[in-house]
Design an enzyme around this catalytic site. Structure first.
Site, PDB file in Angstrom:
ATOM      1  N   ARG A   1      67.963 -72.434 -32.033  1.00 22.66           N
ATOM      2  CA  ARG A   1      67.596 -73.245 -33.193  1.00 22.66           C
ATOM      3  C   ARG A   1      68.731 -73.405 -34.181  1.00 22.66           C
ATOM      4  O   ARG A   1      68.560 -74.071 -35.194  1.00 22.66           O
ATOM      5  CB  ARG A   1      66.491 -72.518 -33.949  1.00 22.66           C
ATOM      6  CG  ARG A   1      65.109 -72.889 -33.570  1.00 22.66           C
ATOM      7  CD  ARG A   1      64.223 -71.902 -34.329  1.00 22.66           C
ATOM      8  NE  ARG A   1      63.101 -72.563 -34.883  1.00 22.66           N
ATOM      9  CZ  ARG A   1      61.897 -72.587 -34.300  1.00 22.66           C
ATOM     10  NH1 ARG A   1      61.692 -71.997 -33.163  1.00 22.66           N
ATOM     11  NH2 ARG A   1      60.917 -73.204 -34.882  1.00 22.66           N
TER      12      ARG A   1
ATOM     13  N   ARG B   1      59.274 -75.422 -43.186  1.00 18.72           N
ATOM     14  CA  ARG B   1      59.676 -75.348 -41.768  1.00 18.72           C
ATOM     15  C   ARG B   1      60.346 -76.653 -41.353  1.00 18.72           C
ATOM     16  O   ARG B   1      61.331 -76.660 -40.624  1.00 18.72           O
ATOM     17  CB  ARG B   1      58.460 -75.060 -40.878  1.00 18.72           C
ATOM     18  CG  ARG B   1      58.058 -73.574 -40.885  1.00 18.72           C
ATOM     19  CD  ARG B   1      56.626 -73.370 -40.422  1.00 18.72           C
ATOM     20  NE  ARG B   1      56.370 -73.763 -39.051  1.00 18.72           N
ATOM     21  CZ  ARG B   1      55.149 -74.016 -38.560  1.00 18.72           C
ATOM     22  NH1 ARG B   1      54.078 -73.908 -39.328  1.00 18.72           N
ATOM     23  NH2 ARG B   1      55.004 -74.387 -37.304  1.00 18.72           N
TER      24      ARG B   1
ATOM     25  N   ARG C   1      44.937 -76.417 -35.928  1.00 21.23           N
ATOM     26  CA  ARG C   1      45.338 -75.846 -34.650  1.00 21.23           C
ATOM     27  C   ARG C   1      44.225 -74.911 -34.146  1.00 21.23           C
ATOM     28  O   ARG C   1      43.652 -74.132 -34.906  1.00 21.23           O
ATOM     29  CB  ARG C   1      46.616 -75.037 -34.874  1.00 21.23           C
ATOM     30  CG  ARG C   1      47.412 -74.775 -33.624  1.00 21.23           C
ATOM     31  CD  ARG C   1      48.388 -73.664 -33.842  1.00 21.23           C
ATOM     32  NE  ARG C   1      49.447 -73.918 -34.807  1.00 21.23           N
ATOM     33  CZ  ARG C   1      50.708 -74.227 -34.465  1.00 21.23           C
ATOM     34  NH1 ARG C   1      51.035 -74.358 -33.208  1.00 21.23           N
ATOM     35  NH2 ARG C   1      51.627 -74.374 -35.387  1.00 21.23           N
TER      36      ARG C   1
ATOM     37  N   ARG D   1      47.965 -70.760 -37.994  1.00 20.25           N
ATOM     38  CA  ARG D   1      48.884 -69.641 -38.150  1.00 20.25           C
ATOM     39  C   ARG D   1      49.181 -69.433 -39.627  1.00 20.25           C
ATOM     40  O   ARG D   1      49.028 -70.350 -40.429  1.00 20.25           O
ATOM     41  CB  ARG D   1      50.187 -69.925 -37.392  1.00 20.25           C
ATOM     42  CG  ARG D   1      50.000 -69.797 -35.907  1.00 20.25           C
ATOM     43  CD  ARG D   1      51.219 -70.056 -35.057  1.00 20.25           C
ATOM     44  NE  ARG D   1      52.434 -70.511 -35.692  1.00 20.25           N
ATOM     45  CZ  ARG D   1      53.414 -71.145 -35.030  1.00 20.25           C
ATOM     46  NH1 ARG D   1      53.268 -71.397 -33.735  1.00 20.25           N
ATOM     47  NH2 ARG D   1      54.495 -71.521 -35.646  1.00 20.25           N
TER      48      ARG D   1
HETATM   49  P1  AP5 Z   1      52.610 -77.015 -30.352  1.00 18.15           P
HETATM   50  O1  AP5 Z   1      52.740 -77.161 -28.888  1.00 18.15           O
HETATM   51  O2  AP5 Z   1      52.140 -75.738 -30.908  1.00 18.15           O
HETATM   52  O3  AP5 Z   1      53.992 -77.419 -31.061  1.00 18.15           O
HETATM   53  P2  AP5 Z   1      55.306 -76.583 -31.238  1.00 18.15           P
HETATM   54  O4  AP5 Z   1      56.438 -77.527 -31.155  1.00 18.15           O
HETATM   55  O5  AP5 Z   1      55.303 -75.399 -30.330  1.00 18.15           O
HETATM   56  O6  AP5 Z   1      55.150 -76.162 -32.766  1.00 18.15           O
HETATM   57  P3  AP5 Z   1      55.162 -74.771 -33.506  1.00 18.15           P
HETATM   58  O7  AP5 Z   1      54.134 -74.834 -34.590  1.00 18.15           O
HETATM   59  O8  AP5 Z   1      55.104 -73.636 -32.558  1.00 18.15           O
HETATM   60  O9  AP5 Z   1      56.505 -74.907 -34.251  1.00 18.15           O
HETATM   61  P4  AP5 Z   1      57.620 -74.014 -34.735  1.00 18.15           P
HETATM   62  O10 AP5 Z   1      58.797 -74.468 -34.024  1.00 18.15           O
HETATM   63  O11 AP5 Z   1      57.659 -74.076 -36.227  1.00 18.15           O
HETATM   64  O12 AP5 Z   1      57.103 -72.531 -34.402  1.00 18.15           O
HETATM   65  P5  AP5 Z   1      57.722 -71.316 -33.624  1.00 18.15           P
HETATM   66  O13 AP5 Z   1      56.610 -70.462 -33.214  1.00 18.15           O
HETATM   67  O14 AP5 Z   1      58.709 -71.742 -32.628  1.00 18.15           O
HETATM   68  O15 AP5 Z   1      51.681 -78.208 -30.876  1.00 18.15           O
HETATM   69  C1  AP5 Z   1      51.217 -78.225 -32.216  1.00 18.15           C
HETATM   70  C2  AP5 Z   1      49.751 -78.683 -32.275  1.00 18.15           C
HETATM   71  O16 AP5 Z   1      49.666 -80.008 -31.809  1.00 18.15           O
HETATM   72  C3  AP5 Z   1      48.797 -77.859 -31.377  1.00 18.15           C
HETATM   73  O17 AP5 Z   1      47.571 -77.749 -32.027  1.00 18.15           O
HETATM   74  C4  AP5 Z   1      48.677 -78.719 -30.120  1.00 18.15           C
HETATM   75  O18 AP5 Z   1      47.437 -78.543 -29.465  1.00 18.15           O
HETATM   76  C5  AP5 Z   1      48.814 -80.124 -30.683  1.00 18.15           C
HETATM   77  N1  AP5 Z   1      49.452 -81.050 -29.743  1.00 18.15           N
HETATM   78  C6  AP5 Z   1      50.557 -80.830 -28.960  1.00 18.15           C
HETATM   79  N2  AP5 Z   1      50.866 -81.950 -28.260  1.00 18.15           N
HETATM   80  C7  AP5 Z   1      49.972 -82.909 -28.644  1.00 18.15           C
HETATM   81  C8  AP5 Z   1      49.776 -84.275 -28.264  1.00 18.15           C
HETATM   82  N3  AP5 Z   1      50.573 -84.901 -27.373  1.00 18.15           N
HETATM   83  N4  AP5 Z   1      48.770 -84.939 -28.831  1.00 18.15           N
HETATM   84  C9  AP5 Z   1      47.945 -84.320 -29.728  1.00 18.15           C
HETATM   85  N5  AP5 Z   1      48.062 -83.012 -30.107  1.00 18.15           N
HETATM   86  C10 AP5 Z   1      49.076 -82.328 -29.574  1.00 18.15           C
HETATM   87  O19 AP5 Z   1      58.523 -70.569 -34.814  1.00 18.15           O
HETATM   88  C11 AP5 Z   1      57.823 -69.990 -35.890  1.00 18.15           C
HETATM   89  C12 AP5 Z   1      58.777 -69.230 -36.785  1.00 18.15           C
HETATM   90  O20 AP5 Z   1      59.378 -68.156 -36.040  1.00 18.15           O
HETATM   91  C13 AP5 Z   1      59.969 -70.027 -37.325  1.00 18.15           C
HETATM   92  O21 AP5 Z   1      59.626 -70.729 -38.497  1.00 18.15           O
HETATM   93  C14 AP5 Z   1      60.973 -68.898 -37.568  1.00 18.15           C
HETATM   94  O22 AP5 Z   1      60.665 -68.198 -38.749  1.00 18.15           O
HETATM   95  C15 AP5 Z   1      60.735 -67.979 -36.401  1.00 18.15           C
HETATM   96  N6  AP5 Z   1      61.585 -68.309 -35.247  1.00 18.15           N
HETATM   97  C16 AP5 Z   1      61.171 -68.726 -34.009  1.00 18.15           C
HETATM   98  N7  AP5 Z   1      62.211 -68.950 -33.200  1.00 18.15           N
HETATM   99  C17 AP5 Z   1      63.328 -68.670 -33.919  1.00 18.15           C
HETATM  100  C18 AP5 Z   1      64.721 -68.729 -33.640  1.00 18.15           C
HETATM  101  N8  AP5 Z   1      65.182 -69.136 -32.443  1.00 18.15           N
HETATM  102  N9  AP5 Z   1      65.572 -68.383 -34.628  1.00 18.15           N
HETATM  103  C19 AP5 Z   1      65.132 -67.967 -35.833  1.00 18.15           C
HETATM  104  N10 AP5 Z   1      63.835 -67.904 -36.166  1.00 18.15           N
HETATM  105  C20 AP5 Z   1      62.927 -68.253 -35.219  1.00 18.15           C
HETATM  106 MG    MG Z   2      55.315 -73.326 -30.591  1.00 23.53          MG
END
Ligand code: AP5
Ligand code: MG
Ligand code: ZN
Length: 223
Positions: free
Chosen positions: A83, A168, A122, A157
């Site tokens: 990221r 975010r 969600r 969440r």
């Molecule tokens: P979903 O599939 O959950 O989307 P996503 O892209 O995975 O979104 P996230 O909410 O997980 O995003 P994020 O990147 O902020 O979180 P992460 O956990 O990586 O889909 C979202 C919703 O839409 C769901 O309800 C789904 O059903 C629906 N949906 C999907 N496709 C659809 C469609 N086509 N039509 C209709 N509905 C649909 O990160 C969280 C936190 O962790 C970060 O903020 C950070 O603090 C930390 N973190 C994680 N990775 C790192 C890293 N590499 N470096 C530093 N910090 C990190």
């Molecule tokens: Mg995700």
């Protein structure tokens, strides 16, 4: 890759279900540490609650450990990593050490209003973890998983509150857009329009990686 709510987790899970991939999702790994109340979980939470990224050093160390547990002939789909440009460079190193290579980078492109809709409402199946959006993609029968019949429960969440979602999205623009450019320059980036149904998007994913599918042996096959 893709902004919060762009469908990274949903599509990664479908790839895993279709066979031949394991998922490495840094957000899920942090949330798992949080549930188990580890020191890493406590540290990660202080950043996640504010919508900020966990420091690169900590994140890369966790990914390194996780890759160590994944067999060398296994195809990995990274979800939410790298990221930052520093993480992308670290990943190049981790892969080189293991004589592995990055086959492709998929970028899900979804307009901001859609992201906001998706992150409200969600919901997840408690049995198989299938994700739903109560606002726009509810299960066909209320509260019942289309896939396995298990109970679907609202799973907003902690970081789905409107102000944290706003942050975010900002952090994504500031720190992750440059990673997109990094991969664009390397010529490995593939743009996936992320609107439409989950199945439509998955068909685009499949079409975008047909060459990967044929040039990388699936998990379990000889490397
Ligand atoms: P979903 O599939 O959950 O989307 P996503 O892209 O995975 O979104 P996230 O909410 O997980 O995003 P994020 O990147 O902020 O979180 P992460 O956990 O990586 O889909 C979202 C919703 O839409 C769901 O309800 C789904 O059903 C629906 N949906 C999907 N496709 C659809 C469609 N086509 N039509 C209709 N509905 C649909 O990160 C969280 C936190 O962790 C970060 O903020 C950070 O603090 C930390 N973190 C994680 N990775 C790192 C890293 N590499 N470096 C530093 N910090 C990190
Ligand atoms: Mg995700
Ligand atoms: Zn289910």
């Amino acid at each position: 890759m893709g902004a919060p709510g762009s469908g990274k987790g949903t599509q990664a899970r479908l790839l895993v279900d279709s066979g031949g991939y394991v998922q490495l999702a840094t957000g899920d790994l942090f949330r798992d540490h949080l549930r188990r109340k580890t020191d890493l979980g406590t540290l990660a939470q202080s950043f996640m609650d504010r919508g900020e990224y966990v420091p690169d050093e900590v994140t890369v160390k966790m990914v390194r450990a996780c890759l160590g547990e994944i067999g060398s002939g296994t195809r990995v789909v990274f979800d939410g990593f790298p990221r930052t440009v520093a993480q992308a460079i670290a990943l190049d190193g981790l892969l080189a050490e293991r004589r592995r290579r990055l086959a492709a980078v998929l970028l899900f492109e979804v307009p901001r209003e859609r992201l906001l809709e998706r992150l409200g409402g969600r919901a997840t199946c408690s049995d198989c973890q299938q994700m739903y959006s109560l606002a726009i993609r509810p299960p066909k029968r209320e509260g019942v998983c289309d896939r396995c019949g298990g109970p679907v429960v609202a799973t907003a969440r902690a970081d789905d509150s409107p102000d944290v979602v706003g942050r975010r999205l900002e952090v994504y623009d500031e720190q992750t857009r440059p990673v997109v450019e990094h991969y664009e320059r390397q010529g490995v980036l593939r743009h996936i329009p992320g609107e439409g149904s989950i199945d439509e998007v998955f068909a685009r994913v499949r079409a975008a990686i047909t060459d990967v599918d044929s040039s990388f042996p699936p998990n379990g096959a000889a490397a």
